[in-house]
Scaffold this motif. Structure first.
Motif, PDB file in Angstrom:
ATOM      1  N   LYS A  16       0.904  -1.376   0.121  1.00  0.00           N
ATOM      2  CA  LYS A  16       0.061   0.016   0.115  1.00  0.00           C
ATOM      3  C   LYS A  16       0.715   1.245   0.012  1.00  0.00           C
ATOM      4  O   LYS A  16       1.918   1.365   0.741  1.00  0.00           O
ATOM      5  CB  LYS A  16      -0.924  -0.137   1.159  1.00  0.00           C
ATOM      6  CG  LYS A  16      -1.701   1.083   1.211  1.00  0.00           C
ATOM      7  CD  LYS A  16      -2.994   0.954   2.518  1.00  0.00           C
ATOM      8  CE  LYS A  16      -3.652   2.296   2.509  1.00  0.00           C
ATOM      9  NZ  LYS A  16      -4.676   2.148   3.555  1.00  0.00           N
ATOM     10  N   PRO A  17       0.728   2.061  -0.697  1.00  0.00           N
ATOM     11  CA  PRO A  17       1.377   3.421  -0.753  1.00  0.00           C
ATOM     12  C   PRO A  17       1.534   4.221   0.754  1.00  0.00           C
ATOM     13  O   PRO A  17       0.323   4.374   0.861  1.00  0.00           O
ATOM     14  CB  PRO A  17       0.772   4.356  -2.138  1.00  0.00           C
ATOM     15  CG  PRO A  17      -0.031   3.176  -2.935  1.00  0.00           C
ATOM     16  CD  PRO A  17      -0.526   2.230  -1.957  1.00  0.00           C
ATOM     17  N   ILE A  18       2.452   4.799   0.843  1.00  0.00           N
ATOM     18  CA  ILE A  18       2.560   5.587   1.919  1.00  0.00           C
ATOM     19  C   ILE A  18       3.326   6.718   1.755  1.00  0.00           C
ATOM     20  O   ILE A  18       4.343   6.765   0.987  1.00  0.00           O
ATOM     21  CB  ILE A  18       3.101   4.759   3.259  1.00  0.00           C
ATOM     22  CG1 ILE A  18       4.345   4.015   2.941  1.00  0.00           C
ATOM     23  CG2 ILE A  18       2.078   3.769   3.749  1.00  0.00           C
ATOM     24  CD1 ILE A  18       5.046   3.391   4.262  1.00  0.00           C
ATOM     25  N   LEU A  19       3.369   7.668   2.588  1.00  0.00           N
ATOM     26  CA  LEU A  19       4.127   8.912   2.744  1.00  0.00           C
ATOM     27  C   LEU A  19       4.676   8.988   3.956  1.00  0.00           C
ATOM     28  O   LEU A  19       4.016   9.036   5.022  1.00  0.00           O
ATOM     29  CB  LEU A  19       3.339  10.262   2.270  1.00  0.00           C
ATOM     30  CG  LEU A  19       2.975  10.416   0.843  1.00  0.00           C
ATOM     31  CD1 LEU A  19       2.061  11.520   0.800  1.00  0.00           C
ATOM     32  CD2 LEU A  19       4.188  10.665   0.041  1.00  0.00           C
ATOM     33  N   THR A  20       5.906   9.051   4.151  1.00  0.00           N
ATOM     34  CA  THR A  20       6.677   9.041   5.473  1.00  0.00           C
ATOM     35  C   THR A  20       7.582  10.468   5.517  1.00  0.00           C
ATOM     36  O   THR A  20       8.144  11.107   4.636  1.00  0.00           O
ATOM     37  CB  THR A  20       7.743   8.287   5.440  1.00  0.00           C
ATOM     38  OG1 THR A  20       7.242   6.698   5.333  1.00  0.00           O
ATOM     39  CG2 THR A  20       8.529   8.177   6.862  1.00  0.00           C
ATOM     40  N   LYS A  21       7.282  11.282   6.791  1.00  0.00           N
ATOM     41  CA  LYS A  21       7.650  12.448   7.269  1.00  0.00           C
ATOM     42  C   LYS A  21       9.358  12.185   7.426  1.00  0.00           C
ATOM     43  O   LYS A  21       9.486  11.790   8.254  1.00  0.00           O
ATOM     44  CB  LYS A  21       7.031  13.000   8.277  1.00  0.00           C
ATOM     45  CG  LYS A  21       5.432  13.262   7.898  1.00  0.00           C
ATOM     46  CD  LYS A  21       4.764  13.581   9.154  1.00  0.00           C
ATOM     47  CE  LYS A  21       5.067  14.887   9.855  1.00  0.00           C
ATOM     48  NZ  LYS A  21       5.174  16.476   9.131  1.00  0.00           N
ATOM     49  N   ASP A  22       9.970  13.203   6.509  1.00  0.00           N
ATOM     50  CA  ASP A  22      11.319  13.029   6.727  1.00  0.00           C
ATOM     51  C   ASP A  22      11.886  14.266   7.343  1.00  0.00           C
ATOM     52  O   ASP A  22      11.431  15.335   7.321  1.00  0.00           O
ATOM     53  CB  ASP A  22      12.064  13.315   5.081  1.00  0.00           C
ATOM     54  CG  ASP A  22      11.805  12.210   4.269  1.00  0.00           C
ATOM     55  OD1 ASP A  22      11.592  11.203   4.675  1.00  0.00           O
ATOM     56  OD2 ASP A  22      11.615  12.549   2.993  1.00  0.00           O
ATOM     57  N   PRO A  23      12.947  13.991   8.096  1.00  0.00           N
ATOM     58  CA  PRO A  23      13.803  15.287   8.733  1.00  0.00           C
ATOM     59  C   PRO A  23      14.566  16.073   7.955  1.00  0.00           C
ATOM     60  O   PRO A  23      15.794  16.302   8.238  1.00  0.00           O
ATOM     61  CB  PRO A  23      14.711  14.345   9.864  1.00  0.00           C
ATOM     62  CG  PRO A  23      14.932  12.899   9.097  1.00  0.00           C
ATOM     63  CD  PRO A  23      13.734  12.736   8.209  1.00  0.00           C
TER      64      PRO A  23
END
Lengths: 302, 302
Positions: free
Chosen positions: A235-242
């Motif tokens: 499933k497509p996900i968006l992960t928050k980057d530092p």
């Protein structure tokens, strides 16, 4: 500081705005502001109120030389200290501090590492003295590394439940009634209202619609990058980057406005030096512009 | 490629959409699309049209389990090859090539430097063979280094005057009538329509409202940074930097959607592999979602 531009017909910068009734009431109690002389009911009659109503008349009357077509009516508002409280510390910083125990639970090795150790100690004096680099470590640990969906759920839970220490009320109720009236009044006159905040864009978007009537896509804030990938089920996900994409403070405010909106505002409201460039940029446009510095978060009036 | 997600109620990916009438007509001739069965008049009756009208019924009927409140109705559209022509080369690349003489006039030392020398030669075969790094040099030279206002004026002049070599008409008239109808139909049903393009955000914003009825703030595209400063008279200016903030292609499309809109779309339209991630991301949301791949820019139908 560069010379202040003054070629606009109407650039009003008012310090220490004379607002008597900065009562804090739930936004759900707000009705749509009228367009007539009954606008801005909690404002005292005076130059500040007059500047706002004059600006609206001037930009919405089709026979006015300063008429602005509805699609170009953009108004931008700083949040912390302008739309809601910012003392003693930014509400989002409280959120980040409140999240530290959960972060340490997931990564127990952080329990004895600074600045997490200090936060876990609960020693308010020591926490208040944390350095900026230490605070940044806390912000990165609590605002990045998770999916966008997980962050939204965590932040929503907090804004629903957490209460300010002084007022014992949810932070989302600690908005300034006079500014809620300005938001409603401008919208009733065809303006699209935006928040342009040094706070986290993803954080403010969680509650902006409910609290201010401003949809997520009209929140410009300090923003980090995300990475698109797939979870274990594909499933497509968006992960928050530092990774910081936009520091939406000072010069970052007009830069962020250009990036996210692409038009110069006709009206801007701020309360601090971090809003100076946004107010200048707004005021430097052609025709009638309103740049307002509102100072209403002193101890007496809060 | 990851497994395609299929948990949504309605994810339709149609290749080689059967559109007979891709006539190119000026958008000024378009009226607002009706909401009834007369919607999408230039579309053949068939599964593609049916999928769109079913999706709209399902998401706008308050009694439907897939009802979407108006404020969450977001629809995103790729531009090149989806909303307007992309062959033989992207229109924005033509703009950049057309700007080279002006750039060289301002910096005469570039006249004998590649790739500018080749562009100035007018040798179409050699220009078509320029490498990607060479094209990037041309893009940076023609899209950055000037103020935002200067760029907008230059791009507006070009889009008003330049004509496509095949059709002898302004590029801004070379839009696909069936997709203009989809934009109007969705808007008439409460959807907020966005362009999400690999093209330059600042470039597309110059004409998006006039050509597609999409305001600049609803254009997400490949974006560079700007720097806020003051001109010699102390007036605030924003200068376009040769620094990439968002490469709005492939995975960059859902990342850009999160950055600029902050909500997952309910409907997305694309035409190429660069749109795959946007279509996947849209389709992976809860409830009814529409992800459409439209292929209508083959030589025969153009």
């Amino acid at each position: 500081m560069p010379p202040r531009t003054n070629h606009s017909d109407l650039v009003v910068t008012l310090v220490a705005l004379a607002i008597l009734f900065t009562s804090l009431i739930p936004t759900s109690a707000l009705a749509e502001a009228p367009t007539s002389s009954t606008a801005l009911p909690s404002w005292n009659d005076g130059p500040a109120k007059q500047a706002i109503t004059d600006f609206v008349k001037s930009t919405t009357d089709p026979s006015s030389p300063n008429f602005v077509p509805p699609e170009a009516r953009i108004a931008t508002f700083d949040q912390d200290g302008t739309l809601w409280v910012e003392h003693p510390i930014y509400s989002q910083v409280v959120y980040c501090l409140d999240r530290v125990p959960a972060v340490v639970k997931a990564k127990p090795e952080l329990a004895n590492v600074e600045p997490f150790k200090t936060v876990l100690s609960g020693d308010r004096g020591a926490i208040a003295k944390l350095s900026t680099p230490d605070l940044e470590k806390i912000l990165f640990a609590t605002l990045t590394g998770m999916t966008v969906g997980t962050f939204e759920a965590e932040a929503k839970k907090w804004t629903d439940e957490a209460k300010d220490g002084r007022w014992k009320r949810p932070y989302t109720e600690l908005t300034y009634q006079p500014m809620q009236e300005v938001l409603s009044y401008l919208r009733a006159n065809g303006f699209k209202t935006y928040i342009v905040t040094g706070g986290g864009q993803d954080f403010v978007r969680v509650y902006s619609e409910r609290v201010y009537g401003i949809p997520p896509e009209q929140v410009v804030g300090t923003a980090g990058g995300t990475t698109y990938s797939y979870d274990t089920e594909g499933k497509p996900i968006l992960t928050k980057d530092p990774k910081l994409l936009l520091n939406d403070n000072d010069a970052g405010k007009p830069e962020g406005i250009h990036l996210m909106i692409g038009r110069r505002p006709y009206a801007s409201f701020g309360n601090s030096s971090g809003d100076q460039q946004m107010l200048e940029y707004t005021g430097a446009g052609e025709g009638a512009r309103l740049s307002m510095l509102v100072l209403h978060d002193d101890a007496t009036r809060e």
